[in-house]
Design an enzyme around this catalytic site. Structure first.
Site, PDB file in Angstrom:
ATOM      1  N   ASP A  60      38.356  42.531  39.782  1.00 44.47           N
ATOM      2  CA  ASP A  60      38.361  43.236  41.060  1.00 44.47           C
ATOM      3  C   ASP A  60      37.011  43.939  41.221  1.00 44.47           C
ATOM      4  OD1 ASP A  60      39.476  44.508  43.439  1.00 44.47           O
ATOM      5  OD2 ASP A  60      39.499  46.324  42.223  1.00 44.47           O
ATOM      6  N   ASP A  95      42.688  48.128  39.935  1.00 41.20           N
ATOM      7  CA  ASP A  95      42.997  49.551  39.884  1.00 41.20           C
ATOM      8  C   ASP A  95      43.864  50.003  41.039  1.00 41.20           C
ATOM      9  OD1 ASP A  95      41.212  49.283  41.937  1.00 41.20           O
ATOM     10  OD2 ASP A  95      39.863  50.893  41.297  1.00 41.20           O
ATOM     11  N   ASP A 125      46.049  44.924  43.888  1.00 29.52           N
ATOM     12  CA  ASP A 125      45.848  44.085  42.706  1.00 29.52           C
ATOM     13  C   ASP A 125      47.142  43.872  41.926  1.00 29.52           C
ATOM     14  OD1 ASP A 125      43.002  44.147  43.162  1.00 29.52           O
ATOM     15  OD2 ASP A 125      42.996  46.164  42.311  1.00 29.52           O
TER      16      ASP A 125
END
Length: 995
Positions: free
Chosen positions: A446, A730, A734
């Site tokens: 990410d 985070d 996600d």
């Protein structure tokens, strides 16, 4: 007088035979409310204590002299009929067979029974929100502190008892339940029966030593695995006395009104009474990866499956979007999660893939050993040997040859890997994570908070048609260029709150509020004058946030921020830098071009817009006025480019998955060296579940504008191509992909509770470089298990082959049964565990990932262990033959074979550390293995001295004999070293076999 004393047919004077008999109750399975009802019914009507289990679907009589058989079944049927009849008016004629029904009017009683409280959990979805408020004696403004304290004292804390691991006694007893131990115990009993008390005592000592080693090892592993289950108590937001309060989740009580916001775990089972685009990830309960929409619906079917109860939220799930309020209907053990934990308590923990594989390997080796032992018995009987001693020798051989400790060794070593990673501030949540880390060949990164620092600052502005770079000049100098409404939107359209040390919230919102404050706007005063009355969170379907605020002069002010193209589609007017003008198609194209320009600089671009209206409700998002754009920069994490290169060197392909725009993603990819000439793909232009994704996942180095659903599909596509995927993240977006990935990796500092709940691994430092270290630990743990297994197989094979060869050749037994058990004791478990604690090899991150498609031992490994075991067998046999030739059959020859075999196995352990030669200066010292080997060699030398000499039937040897033993014992280790490949050759060969 109770009904029980008046009905003699149901009671007996003595204790009935069927008192403890379980009665299976149809419909009880999975219905905790019905279980509580049955227990209360028997206690109330018959003064009899029963235990009804929703987990097993059975009822058992605990106290009271009730007759068994048909009488008990008759009473159960009566209780079930009353349970089915307990209903509100208008439901008459419902089926007599009990399905838990919602009974609000019946539930309003002064004495709140356990059955009534449990029924709320099962029935809450079937009634109306108003009925729930009456049933639970609460209100939308929440309970008072006094009411909450009273309920907390009555029901206890909102806590679920942890799944209890094995006790010390269970672990100890487990050391004596295996087939090899049973065989050895039988041999000891036989020895005692034949008055061979010395042999029996020696066998008992071996059993005790094996049990102690196994107990210490498994207890340590059990403590580590149990520590993974312990979670710190979370926090929940509730309404108390009309005000929002944050308290420990343990203090939430039935009747509390939960305040649900994105990223927060749901503290208890609750009925939704208000929802604004509320969605919850229920993967931990239902397995559904994508978030589930929640609505305050009334009148759902009583038997609606858990996954279809849209008006309920449950403990153990996490809010993934929107917001809402919900009334707590069950806490602690009474929740759905509590029922699942009950089932988990009664079920055995599943073994990891590696443990199952090792268990299968041990069984195959055991079958081979039994077959070999049968051959030895047959050969001995044909040669006229006595059956008793022959059987005792064969049993000892079977015990020594079967590596019964393989699964124990694997669990211990994987648990050690978890402890080792914790020292590096990397927290693994399961043993499976350690296994999978060694096989990871794709890491999906990410962007925000992983590749970047997640510390946003305003880097550029677009007002009208002009772009202004903020870096290098004071933000206050830009105040005249920003329209006042843009500053209001930055301050109002936000959930950032002022804390003791500054603004708290997401990095984006903190940066925007900071811009407004530095531009001269008093954020606190602005928020007090325009209180928020409604909010629509950003979501996958509308990538912008909307808040509605009451204006002092009447009417309302709608503030909007979000993705520029989506916000622009909702606008009809725009601020051109001086005044508000109608928005034309030409201006739209120019604004989108400016957006692309800022994105190409690596800025995350947000549009600001507003609308003034009379209504105090949001309605549709349209008719907005475009105020400008803000470019936010998130600095690339220091050293991330080096980390990306290290991933590639380790045979792991890094890919970026981000929800940011294509230009932003491309700029970041170029800064960190991720692009690689193949480019970033715009996931927003791809249809979900498209077959083209399969090909793109291999070709692309990253995907921009990836929604949570698209991230999930990309991970699935990679796995369909046989890849082992690690997914970092985070945030809430996600979570689904992290849950699906083979290894979900959450950031410890910036990660949300939702991300932590979905993860297998948590990086406390947020630095992806720590993931590389975790992968090194995973590879090391897997490689060390492999080393330990190869050592155990090779040494056990040598013991079996030596005895079998002598039987086939018509030679005397080379090893006394007790000597064989001694060899098994000091050369099996301890050296294997020490090998399993081998430090990481220096080139572990220059090797390719391990393949999961092959077994733990492949064809080359079997060839290696067979050859090594054969060399140890040959040298021990040669030493034995020398002893026979020089001394004849007797203790001298057996002692030489015994000393040669055991010493060669211990020397072999030192060479089994690595495929690199032990002279390689890069190899780190394994002090534990050195210590275990030295101690074992000392104990082995003591076997020719009293008192061990008498027990093991050994004897002293002459200088020439010792020279033969030393030379023979050293040959297997020397052969192993000579046939090793060099370290560079080993790495090169491994790379050619990489997937």
């Amino acid at each position: 007088m109770t009904r029980g004393t008046a009905t003699s047919s149901l009671w007996m004077a003595g204790r009935p035979a069927g008192r403890a008999q379980p009665y299976r109750v149809r419909g009880l399975l999975g219905q905790p409310a019905l279980a509580a009802w049955l227990e209360d019914w028997f206690e109330r009507e018959w003064d009899t204590a029963v235990r009804a289990s929703a987990a097993s679907g059975t009822l058992r009589i605990l106290s009271g002299e009730v007759a068994p058989g048909p009488d008990v079944r008759t009473e159960i049927r009566k209780a079930l009929r009353e349970y089915g009849a307990r209903d509100v008016p208008g439901r008459a004629g419902s089926a007599a067979w009990p399905v838990p029904q919602f009974a609000p009017r019946r539930a309003v009683v002064t004495t709140d029974s356990r059955a009534t409280r449990s029924a709320r959990c099962a029935d809450a979805h079937a009634g109306t929100a108003g009925e729930m408020l009456r049933v639970l004696a609460t209100r939308a403004a929440g309970l008072s502190e006094a009411e909450a304290a009273e309920r907390l004292a009555r029901d206890g804390p909102n806590r679920i008892a942890d799944v209890v691991g094995r006790s010390d006694l269970q672990i100890l007893l487990g050391q004596f339940t295996s087939v090899p131990v049973a065989l050895l115990a039988g041999s000891g009993v036989a020895s005692a029966a034949m008055r061979a008390h010395g042999d029996a005592a020696a066998i008992a000592a071996v059993l005790a030593a094996n049990g102690a080693i196994g107990f210490i090892t498994e207890r340590h592993a059990e403590q580590t695995v149990s520590s993974l289950r312990k979670l710190a108590p979370g926090f929940a937001k509730v309404m108390r006395d009309g005000r929002e309060r944050q308290l420990r989740s343990h203090d939430v009580v039935v009747g509390d009104v939960l305040v649900l916001k994105p990223g927060q775990p749901v503290a208890a089972d609750a009925r939704v009474i208000e929802a604004h685009r509320l969605s919850v990830n229920e993967a931990p309960l239902t397995g559904e990866s994508l978030p589930v929409r929640k609505l305050p619906l009334d009148g759902l079917a009583v038997d609606a499956p858990l996954g279809e109860r849209q008006n309920m939220v449950h403990m153990g799930t996490v809010v993934s979007g929107g917001q809402g309020h919900a009334i707590v209907t069950a806490v602690g053990e009474g929740t759905v999660l509590g029922a699942i934990r009950l089932l988990a308590q009664q079920a055995e923990a599943p073994r990891t893939r590696l443990q199952a594989e090792l268990d299968g390997l041990g069984k195959r080796l055991a079958l081979g050993a039994v077959a070999m032992c049968a051959g030895v018995v047959a050969a001995g009987l044909l040669r006229g040997r006595a059956a008793g001693p022959l059987l005792r020798s064969t049993v000892a051989l079977g015990v020594a040859a079967i590596p019964e400790g393989l699964p124990t060794v694997a669990t211990s070593l994987l648990a050690t890997g978890i402890r080792s990673m914790r020292k590096r501030k990397v927290y693994a949540r399961s043993l499976d994570a350690i296994e999978n880390l060694g096989a990871v060949d794709i890491v999906c990164l990410d962007k925000t908070g992983t590749l970047t620092e997640n510390r946003m600052h305003v880097a550029s502005l677009v007002v009208g048609r002009r772009r202004h770079l903020v870096d290098g000049q004071a933000r206050s100098a830009l105040a005249p260029r920003l329209p006042p409404d843009a500053l209001r939107v930055a301050a109002l359209c936000s959930e950032a709150e002022r804390g003791k040390q500054g603004w708290l919230g997401s990095a984006t919102e903190v940066a925007l509020v900071g811009l407004a404050a530095q531009s001269g706007l008093d954020v606190g005063t602005t928020r007090r004058r325009s209180p928020r009355i409604a909010m629509k969170q950003r979501s996958e379907h509308h990538p912008y946030m909307v808040t509605l605020h009451r204006e002092a002069a009447g009417g309302a002010f709608a503030a909007v921020k979000g993705r520029p193209d989506a916000v622009l589609a909702c606008c009809t007017h725009w601020y051109d830098g001086q005044r508000i003008m109608p928005l034309t198609d030409a201006v739209r194209r120019q604004l989108l071009g400016l957006n692309d320009n800022l994105a190409s600089l690596g800025h995350r671009v947000l549009a600001l817009a507003c609308r003034r209206q009379r209504a105090h409700s949001l309605g549709s998002t349209g008719g907005l006025t475009w105020l400008g754009m803000v470019g936010l920069a998130d600095r690339v994490r220091p050293g991330i480019a080096t980390t990306v290169e290290r991933f590639r060197a380790a045979g792991i392909q890094p890919k970026m998955l981000t929800g940011d725009q294509l230009g932003t993603a491309q700029a970041v990819a170029q800064q960190i060296g991720l692009d690689g000439g193949r480019g970033i793909v715009d996931a927003g232009s791809l249809p979900e579940r498209a077959e083209a994704i399969l090909e793109l996942t291999e070709r692309a180095t990253g995907f921009a504008r990836a929604t949570p659903a698209m991230k999930l599909e990309l991970v699935r596509a990679l796995q369909q191509r046989g890849r082992v995927v690690a997914m970092t993240g985070d945030g809430i977006n996600d979570g689904p992909a992290m849950k699906r990935a083979d290894v979900g990796v959450a950031m410890g500092v910036s990660g949300t509770d939702f991300a932590h709940a979905m993860s297998d691994l948590v990086l406390q430092s947020d630095d992806p470089a720590d993931l590389l270290q975790a992968i090194a630990e995973g590879r090391t743990a897997y490689l060390n298990v492999k080393k330990a297994v190869k050592y155990l197989v090779a040494t056990n094979l040598s013991e079996l082959a030596l005895t079998g060869a002598c039987a086939v050749l018509g030679l005397p037994d080379p090893l006394d049964p007790l000597a064989l058990l001694w060899t098994n004791l000091i050369t099996d478990v301890s050296p294997a565990i020490a090998l399993g604690l081998e430090p990481a090899e220096p080139d572990i991150l220059l090797r390719p990932p391990f393949r999961r498609t092959t077994g733990l031992l492949d064809r080359d490994d079997w060839r290696r262990v067979t050859m090594d075991g054969g060399v140890m067998t040959a040298t021990a046999l040669a030493s034995f033959l020398y002893g026979l030739a020089r001394h004849g059959p007797g203790p001298q020859a057996r002692t030489m074979a015994f000393m040669t075999l055991t010493t060669s196995q211990l020397a072999y352990a030192l060479t089994a550390r690595s495929e690199s030669r032990i002279t390689d200066p890069r190899l780190r010292s394994n002090r534990l293995l050195n210590g275990v080997t030295a101690l074992s060699l000392a104990l082995q030398a003591a076997t020719v001295l009293p008192p061990l000499r008498g027990v093991l039937r050994t004897t002293t040897l002459g200088p020439m004999d010792w020279l033969v033993v030393a030379g023979s014992a050293a040959l297997p280790a020397m052969f192993r070293e000579i046939t090793k490949r060099g370290p560079m050759q080993a790495t090169s060969d491994a790379r050619r076999g990489a997937p």
